[in-house]
Design a protein around this motif. Structure first.
Motif, PDB file in Angstrom:
ATOM      1  N   GLY A  74     -27.678  48.358  72.789  1.00  0.00           N
ATOM      2  CA  GLY A  74     -28.752  48.525  73.764  1.00  0.00           C
ATOM      3  C   GLY A  74     -29.091  49.979  73.985  1.00  0.00           C
ATOM      4  N   ARG A  75     -28.059  50.834  74.053  1.00  0.00           N
ATOM      5  CA  ARG A  75     -28.300  52.266  74.273  1.00  0.00           C
ATOM      6  C   ARG A  75     -29.091  52.881  73.123  1.00  0.00           C
ATOM      7  NH1 ARG A  75     -27.682  56.671  72.196  1.00  0.00           N
ATOM      8  NH2 ARG A  75     -26.661  55.649  70.429  1.00  0.00           N
ATOM      9  N   ALA A  76     -28.714  52.532  71.893  1.00  0.00           N
ATOM     10  CA  ALA A  76     -29.381  53.108  70.726  1.00  0.00           C
ATOM     11  C   ALA A  76     -30.857  52.719  70.686  1.00  0.00           C
ATOM     12  CB  ALA A  76     -28.668  52.652  69.453  1.00  0.00           C
ATOM     13  N   HIS A 127     -28.043  48.548  60.795  1.00  0.00           N
ATOM     14  CA  HIS A 127     -26.737  48.018  61.201  1.00  0.00           C
ATOM     15  C   HIS A 127     -26.615  46.556  60.751  1.00  0.00           C
ATOM     16  CE1 HIS A 127     -27.571  51.384  63.915  1.00  0.00           C
ATOM     17  NE2 HIS A 127     -26.271  51.554  64.016  1.00  0.00           N
ATOM     18  N   ALA A 128     -26.810  46.349  59.468  1.00  0.00           N
ATOM     19  CA  ALA A 128     -26.846  44.985  58.933  1.00  0.00           C
ATOM     20  C   ALA A 128     -25.523  44.256  59.112  1.00  0.00           C
ATOM     21  CB  ALA A 128     -27.223  45.025  57.454  1.00  0.00           C
ATOM     22  N   ASP A 129     -24.415  44.999  59.195  1.00  0.00           N
ATOM     23  CA  ASP A 129     -23.104  44.357  59.280  1.00  0.00           C
ATOM     24  C   ASP A 129     -22.726  43.948  60.692  1.00  0.00           C
ATOM     25  OD1 ASP A 129     -23.093  47.051  59.941  1.00  0.00           O
ATOM     26  OD2 ASP A 129     -20.950  47.267  59.545  1.00  0.00           O
ATOM     27  N   VAL A 130     -23.447  44.459  61.709  1.00  0.00           N
ATOM     28  CA  VAL A 130     -23.057  44.194  63.097  1.00  0.00           C
ATOM     29  C   VAL A 130     -23.219  42.724  63.458  1.00  0.00           C
ATOM     30  CG1 VAL A 130     -23.625  44.700  65.512  1.00  0.00           C
ATOM     31  CG2 VAL A 130     -23.527  46.551  63.830  1.00  0.00           C
ATOM     32  N   SER A 131     -24.216  42.064  62.883  1.00  0.00           N
ATOM     33  CA  SER A 131     -24.476  40.666  63.253  1.00  0.00           C
ATOM     34  C   SER A 131     -23.272  39.774  62.985  1.00  0.00           C
ATOM     35  CB  SER A 131     -25.696  40.137  62.494  1.00  0.00           C
ATOM     36  OG  SER A 131     -25.462  40.161  61.089  1.00  0.00           O
ATOM     37  N   ALA A 181     -14.136  49.128  73.917  1.00  0.00           N
ATOM     38  CA  ALA A 181     -15.328  49.062  73.073  1.00  0.00           C
ATOM     39  C   ALA A 181     -16.335  48.092  73.690  1.00  0.00           C
ATOM     40  CB  ALA A 181     -14.950  48.610  71.668  1.00  0.00           C
ATOM     41  N   LEU A 182     -17.598  48.531  73.758  1.00  0.00           N
ATOM     42  CA  LEU A 182     -18.678  47.705  74.305  1.00  0.00           C
ATOM     43  C   LEU A 182     -19.840  47.724  73.309  1.00  0.00           C
ATOM     44  CD1 LEU A 182     -18.588  48.939  78.029  1.00  0.00           C
ATOM     45  CD2 LEU A 182     -17.556  46.865  77.091  1.00  0.00           C
ATOM     46  N   PRO A 183     -19.729  46.937  72.239  1.00  0.00           N
ATOM     47  CA  PRO A 183     -20.714  47.033  71.149  1.00  0.00           C
ATOM     48  C   PRO A 183     -22.131  46.639  71.553  1.00  0.00           C
ATOM     49  CG  PRO A 183     -19.237  45.160  70.822  1.00  0.00           C
ATOM     50  CD  PRO A 183     -18.669  45.955  71.937  1.00  0.00           C
ATOM     51  N   LEU A 199     -25.557  36.182  74.615  1.00  0.00           N
ATOM     52  CA  LEU A 199     -25.439  37.608  74.323  1.00  0.00           C
ATOM     53  C   LEU A 199     -26.303  38.478  75.227  1.00  0.00           C
ATOM     54  CD1 LEU A 199     -25.162  37.833  70.428  1.00  0.00           C
ATOM     55  CD2 LEU A 199     -23.366  37.718  72.155  1.00  0.00           C
ATOM     56  N   GLN A 200     -27.393  37.929  75.733  1.00  0.00           N
ATOM     57  CA  GLN A 200     -28.213  38.736  76.639  1.00  0.00           C
ATOM     58  C   GLN A 200     -27.453  39.029  77.925  1.00  0.00           C
ATOM     59  OE1 GLN A 200     -32.392  38.373  76.951  1.00  0.00           O
ATOM     60  NE2 GLN A 200     -32.562  36.847  75.341  1.00  0.00           N
ATOM     61  N   THR A 201     -26.819  38.022  78.486  1.00  0.00           N
ATOM     62  CA  THR A 201     -26.072  38.270  79.724  1.00  0.00           C
ATOM     63  C   THR A 201     -24.805  39.074  79.450  1.00  0.00           C
ATOM     64  OG1 THR A 201     -24.891  36.154  79.545  1.00  0.00           O
ATOM     65  CG2 THR A 201     -26.932  36.163  80.790  1.00  0.00           C
TER      66      THR A 201
END
Length: 751
Positions: free
Chosen positions: A202-204, A135-139, A195-197, A668-670
């Motif tokens: 995290g799920r994946a 998922h290189a594009d997600v960042s 949407a909750l990316p 991003l963690q929280t």
């Protein structure tokens, strides 16, 4: 009582307990562990004829050893058998006992395995790295828009994968606390319009991580807790039987209790109702990114039918140090939202009443010093080292500690102590001796994995002759041979020359040097050849053979033995691993990226009194439960101890992550945890709200950490701050408040 122990008023109240629910709030130094141990002794003696056990649940393994040792001495003094009639466990140990009783209840095999922390981290990192590659594009959706060029490349190559692994680790931990499987989360994501990316990410990773555990027939420690609760819920007979087996439950460090811990203990005590929880909400310093919450203890104490008892008397510190800590409890924090969090609450610390034994040290207001002058991080370290260099010779029988907010700052102190040849003891992730031993062994194994590489052979030589670096007479030889080995065109001609071939010709050395160094290099060649032959052996035997040639001190040999056992476990868990992968395991320890638990005191508990005349270097977190005559608290600035003010910076908000609305950088963690909580509770997710809330929680926790640091000091306290790496940090708000009002605080009436 079995000795001359004279309980203080609050302790006597606790020791009157015979049954029911009791919540005890114990200030630092109030003797809560001693009190709970004596209560356990009393309950054991009262039921010694029955096949029942008093169950004691505490936080960490060292606390288990400490508690079990105290209890064994107390029951033995009563004429009872030690280790009979009681059981002392961490939550993980208790969960293991429950699951082992009926593993089939939670669909585990009889021989199920538990992966340790290092293996769990490795599995998780592999899952996270695989997700990042796919998922290189997600960042790009989360990185700051002004990143470009080499900084963009560095962030996406190094920082982003590390952040994803951290997000996934906390996401999985929270999901397991919520009893949500990857399938549960997927179902909720599919049913949700929003949407909750981060939750999808995290799920994946969670799903891949769990698949890897199932492939090994294993569970991790968080699984163990959730499965223990599930077993108690599925089998009412099991729950009732265990409740009868453990008719009294005593819970230590209850301010760090989690939701699942509370649920497990609630079920075990349902029939008897005999549950004692002891802790101090003001010392709750593990709340950030864990499932611990001091509110569980507060709510328990407030419930109808629960007897609430305070242990307010402490003989640990001088009156002046007590006044300083108490001022923080009553301080009106300048940020209203922080005040609403109630980070510190009564009871206030009270000195031991006059006439009772083990009273407070004589007061010494002049032994509290707050260094208000700005200094750089390096200047702060040197300030502390100079102070210690003067103080240590004058106090050989006293204890002293330097407490840092982070491991990195503690390492800087250790390096400075080494440079000044001052005696010290480390309580960081791993000690310098452990890191050095891991580095030396790792360099040997790295060479043995690539035996024709001249650079690795040169590094191996440096590891063997590491003491020569500090010897001016031997250093030129070290440098000359290292250079020659690096330039060796064919390593095999040096180590294993053919018949009629002279090995000396393989190295670029002057004729005179060759003659002078012949015996020295022959010894080196013999060792390397012996190690190469040993590569046919299992990894633990290889490490022990190498260690015998590299180490003389018993402590180093013991460390090598621990590492050999560790590597054998890793090799068994990963049959496909070869020497390069095992060498990397040692490199991780050497870089202090993983805590290595060997034979050291951290396994069995640390006693400051055994290190008089030595400087103990620890984090403030690691110092909890300990005390020293003199304490240095360092880095009390608005980065390590933010206060919710406009100029503060927060460690969880990475500079390379984009912002949202009022926030420059999202945490991003929280945010990932907030998306998970929204899925679990059906609430709407608002980007940025979790980051703002996390700031307040972090501020409250860091204020409690400052309080914990202050209350480690018995007689003397020095507090310093620094301007940070970029030079723009300020002293923290509580530092300014205490420093400004220090004279008035020290003269305040404790009543």
């Amino acid at each position: 009582m079995t000795d001359d122990f004279i309980p203080r008023p609050g302790q006597a109240e606790v020791l009157k307990y015979t049954g029911g629910r009791m919540g005890v709030s114990a200030v630092p130094g109030s003797g809560k562990t001693e009190t709970l141990s004596r209560l356990a002794e009393k309950l054991v003696a009262a039921q010694v004829a029955d096949a029942e056990e008093v169950l004691v649940v505490t936080l960490v393994n060292s606390a288990v050893d400490n508690f079990a040792g105290r209890l064994a001495r107390l029951v033995t003094a009563r004429g009872l058998l030690p280790n009979f009639g009681y059981r002392v466990r961490t939550l993980h140990g208790l969960a293991h006992d429950i699951v082992r009783d009926r593993p089939e209840l939670v669909q585990l095999a009889e021989d199920f395995q538990i992966v340790d922390q290092s293996e769990s981290e490795r599995i998780l990192r592999e899952a996270a790295d695989a997700w990042v590659r796919g998922h290189a594009d997600v960042s790009d959706a989360f990185l700051a828009p002004d990143l470009e060029g080499r900084w963009y490349d560095k962030v996406t190559r190094d920082y982003w994968p590390e952040l994803v692994a951290g997000i996934a680790q906390n996401f999985i931990k929270r999901a397991k606390d919520l009893l949500l499987t990857p399938e549960d989360i997927a179902e909720r994501l599919e049913a949700r319009a929003q949407a909750l990316p981060l939750a999808e990410m995290g799920r994946a990773i969670y799903a891949d991580y769990q698949r890897a555990l199932r492939y090994r027939g294993a569970v991790d420690f968080d699984d163990l807790i959730a499965l223990a609760l599930k077993a108690l819920e599925l089998d009412g007979d099991l729950c009732a039987r265990l409740g009868r087996d453990w008719p009294y439950v005593l819970e230590d460090e209850a301010q760090d209790s989690s939701r699942l811990q509370e649920e497990i203990l609630k079920k075990l005590t349902r029939e008897s109702g005999n549950w004692v929880r002891v802790g101090d909400p003001n010392q709750a310093i593990y709340e950030t990114f864990t499932t611990a919450n001091p509110q569980y203890l507060r709510d328990f104490r407030a419930r109808p039918g629960t007897r609430a008892v305070d242990l307010p008397h402490s003989g640990r510190s001088t009156l002046s140090i007590i006044r300083l800590a108490n001022y923080l409890i009553g301080w009106e924090h300048p940020v209203e939202a922080v005040r609403a969090h109630r980070p510190l609450t009564p009871p206030y610390i009270e000195p031991v009443p006059a006439g009772q034994p083990h009273g407070n040290p004589p007061d010494a207001p002049d032994k509290i010093y707050m260094h208000a002058k700005a200094c750089t991080p390096d200047e702060e370290v040197q300030l502390i080292i100079n102070s210690l260099a003067k103080w240590l010779p004058e106090h050989p029988g006293a204890t002293v500690a330097v407490l840092a907010p982070r491991h990195e700052r503690g390492r800087r102190v250790v390096e400075a102590l080494q440079a000044r040849a001052l005696p010290y003891v480390e309580m960081l992730r791993t000690t310098s001796a452990t890191r050095e031993a891991a580095g030396v062994l790792g360099n040997v194994i790295r060479y043995l994995a690539d035996p024709t590489a001249p650079n690795k052979l040169a590094t191996l030589y440096q590891a063997w002759r590491r003491a020569d670096r500090k010897d001016p007479a031997a250093r030129p030889r070290l440098e000359s041979i290292t250079k020659a080995l690096r330039g060796c065109p064919r390593v095999e001609d040096f180590l294993w020359p053919q018949m009629h071939q002279d090995w000396e010709g393989a190295l670029d050395l002057d004729a005179d040097d060759r003659e002078a160094l012949r015996d020295h290099l022959d010894e080196f060649r013999a060792r390397v050849r012996r190690w190469q032959a040993a590569t046919l052996l299992p990894i633990d035997q290889l490490v022990l053979i190498v260690a015998q040639d590299l180490f003389d001190a018993a402590a180093d040999l013991a460390l090598a033995h621990s590492m050999a056992v560790f590597l054998r476990r890793q090799a068994d868990a990963h049959p496909h691993w070869q020497l390069p992968e095992l060498a990397e395991e040692l490199a991780v320890i050497a870089r202090n990226e993983r805590r290595f638990r060997g034979f050291a005191e951290e396994e069995t508990g640390f006693s400051p009194d055994e290190h008089k005349g030595e400087v103990v270097v620890s984090t403030m977190h690691g110092a909890k439960g300990l005390e020293w005559d003199r304490v240095y608290l360092m880095s009390v600035n608005n980065y390590d101890f933010p206060s919710g003010q406009a100029h503060d910076v927060y460690i969880g908000e990475r500079w390379f992550v984009r912002g949202s609305d009022e926030i420059e950088h999202l945490d991003l963690q929280t945010e990932a945890l907030a998306q998970l909580e929204a899925l679990a509770g059906g609430a709407q997710y608002e980007e940025g709200a979790a980051t703002r809330a996390a700031r307040l929680e972090y501020v409250a926790e860091r204020l409690r950490l400052f309080y914990v640091g202050i209350t480690r000091a018995r007689k003397e306290l020095i507090i310093t701050w620094n301007t940070g790496r970029r030079g723009d940090c300020q002293p923290s708000a509580p530092f300014i408040e205490l420093q400004t009002r220090l004279d008035a605080i020290l003269k305040a009436d404790l009543s």
